[in-house]
Design a protein around this motif. Sequence first.
Motif, PDB file in Angstrom:
ATOM      1  N   MET A   1       0.722  -1.068  -0.128  1.00 35.36           N
ATOM      2  CA  MET A   1      -0.093  -0.083  -0.074  1.00 35.36           C
ATOM      3  C   MET A   1       0.834   1.049   0.063  1.00 35.36           C
ATOM      4  N   THR A   2       0.547   1.988  -0.703  1.00 33.99           N
ATOM      5  CA  THR A   2       1.252   3.305  -0.950  1.00 33.99           C
ATOM      6  C   THR A   2       1.258   4.387   0.130  1.00 33.99           C
ATOM      7  N   LYS A   3       2.034   4.689   0.785  1.00 35.37           N
ATOM      8  CA  LYS A   3       2.068   5.706   1.873  1.00 35.37           C
ATOM      9  C   LYS A   3       1.949   7.142   1.229  1.00 35.37           C
ATOM     10  N   PRO A   4       1.023   7.774   1.895  1.00 28.99           N
ATOM     11  CA  PRO A   4       0.965   9.261   1.662  1.00 28.99           C
ATOM     12  C   PRO A   4       2.036  10.282   1.646  1.00 28.99           C
ATOM     13  N   LEU A   5       2.305  11.045   0.439  1.00 30.56           N
ATOM     14  CA  LEU A   5       3.517  11.596   0.314  1.00 30.56           C
ATOM     15  C   LEU A   5       3.189  13.101   0.905  1.00 30.56           C
ATOM     16  N   LEU A   6       4.389  13.563   1.704  1.00 29.82           N
ATOM     17  CA  LEU A   6       4.444  14.906   2.519  1.00 29.82           C
ATOM     18  C   LEU A   6       5.799  15.612   1.815  1.00 29.82           C
ATOM     19  N   TYR A   7       5.185  16.813   1.324  1.00 28.23           N
ATOM     20  CA  TYR A   7       6.271  17.780   0.956  1.00 28.23           C
ATOM     21  C   TYR A   7       6.681  18.731   1.986  1.00 28.23           C
ATOM     22  N   LEU A   8       8.056  18.525   2.645  1.00 24.99           N
ATOM     23  CA  LEU A   8       8.459  19.521   3.580  1.00 24.99           C
ATOM     24  C   LEU A   8       9.239  20.730   3.078  1.00 24.99           C
ATOM     25  N   LEU A  32       4.290   7.730   6.921  1.00 22.25           N
ATOM     26  CA  LEU A  32       4.319   8.727   5.749  1.00 22.25           C
ATOM     27  C   LEU A  32       5.545   8.660   4.815  1.00 22.25           C
ATOM     28  N   ASP A  33       5.521   8.879   3.591  1.00 29.13           N
ATOM     29  CA  ASP A  33       6.645   9.072   2.703  1.00 29.13           C
ATOM     30  C   ASP A  33       6.731  10.727   2.739  1.00 29.13           C
ATOM     31  N   TYR A  34       8.064  11.189   2.629  1.00 25.02           N
ATOM     32  CA  TYR A  34       8.379  12.672   2.642  1.00 25.02           C
ATOM     33  C   TYR A  34       9.317  12.958   1.488  1.00 25.02           C
ATOM     34  N   VAL A 361       3.716  14.853  13.735  1.00 23.72           N
ATOM     35  CA  VAL A 361       3.682  13.604  12.607  1.00 23.72           C
ATOM     36  C   VAL A 361       2.328  12.733  13.177  1.00 23.72           C
ATOM     37  N   ALA A 362       2.168  12.656  14.336  1.00 24.18           N
ATOM     38  CA  ALA A 362       0.793  11.672  14.629  1.00 24.18           C
ATOM     39  C   ALA A 362      -0.497  12.356  14.205  1.00 24.18           C
ATOM     40  N   GLU A 366      -2.722  10.835  11.031  1.00 24.85           N
ATOM     41  CA  GLU A 366      -4.188  10.400  11.219  1.00 24.85           C
ATOM     42  C   GLU A 366      -4.943  11.072  10.238  1.00 24.85           C
ATOM     43  N   GLN A 367      -4.701  12.371   9.937  1.00 29.79           N
ATOM     44  CA  GLN A 367      -5.426  13.017   9.009  1.00 29.79           C
ATOM     45  C   GLN A 367      -5.420  12.651   7.469  1.00 29.79           C
ATOM     46  N   LEU A 368      -4.086  12.309   7.013  1.00 31.50           N
ATOM     47  CA  LEU A 368      -3.932  11.877   5.765  1.00 31.50           C
ATOM     48  C   LEU A 368      -4.119  10.084   5.543  1.00 31.50           C
ATOM     49  N   ALA A 369      -4.375   9.419   6.547  1.00 34.14           N
ATOM     50  CA  ALA A 369      -4.614   8.076   6.438  1.00 34.14           C
ATOM     51  C   ALA A 369      -5.673   7.712   5.564  1.00 34.14           C
TER      52      ALA A 369
END
Length: 369
Positions: A1-8, A32-34, A361-362, A366-369
Amino acid sequence: MTKPLLYLVAGARPNFMKIAPIVRALRAHGGLDYKIIHTGQHYDHDMNEVFFKELGIPAPDLFMAAGGGSHAQQTGKIMLAFEELCQAQRPAAVLVVGDVNSTLACSIVAKKLVIPVAHVEAGLRSGDLAMPEEINRLVTDSISDWFFVTEPSGVDHLRREGKAEAAIHYVGHVMVDNVLYQAEQLAQQGGAGLDPAGFKAAHAGQRYGVLTLHRPSNVDDAATMTRIATGLRQIAAQLPLIFPVHPRTRANLERFGIDLGPNVTLVGPQGYMAFLHLWKDAAVVLTDSGGLQEETTALGVPCVTIRENTERPVTVEEGSNVLVGTDPERMVEQVQHILRGEGKQGRRPQLWDGHAAERIVAVLAEQLA
């Protein structure tokens, strides 16, 4: 399953100090991926592998090379480059920190592309609309989806501005996470090779102070800079000062013909660890920096802020910070109080415990799950 990607997103050196704890927390969490995005707002040749190794994070995944220019030019270049990036690989969310032009530019782009925005250090307000940073804070918070707040005043401002209660998260401060992490690294490694101009060695066993000045309102006006210098010369007669000088500040000192006297040691800009090695043991820090007000509060170092206002009031209400404006008499008086042991006894504010990034991160996981 692909993890949500976060741009920092980071645009300037201090931004990396803020995202570093978030990267470490993302690694530990694993949900999460980042990708670390360097907009290139400030390009620093000293940002090499050693710098990122100090922070405990990898070098940026993408460098956009936005460069300098006016506020409008810089913001526009960042927006164009970041839009192209988001369209090429659409992230699940964009996380921005602080109040630089990159924060504003990338928030606007993400929101126009219907990508959620998380703002770390949300809700801070100085009330001074002459500060470009204040404009960036206000606009970024007006369009963000999640607000990660460092102090109670930020929560109050966001509520007053009508933000949804569920979107406001009082998590503590990632800058404090980072300074506690770096102080621990420094304690383990020692200060070998981190003493600029041999200043600490030359003043071993003596008290000293550290000075930073960079805000245009202080250093670009000859009358204001002359007034500040008057106070600094008086302070330096009692307490030797070391001054890592911002290039623009140095140029203005020369242009205005201002001499700070023999007891102020001027050195070039310092790396993070070298600067921490300096100020953590200082009798007092004199500054107009927002971040340094917070970091000194975190480590309990007396701080005298050469500004009339602060967007970080908890450092004054609870921490080790005192505002003196640009009045030489107030500057000297506060330093004398500190040297006599009569300065305020600050404390570290609630949740400034080194775990703010884990809370952020927690919430995002939760929000992006």
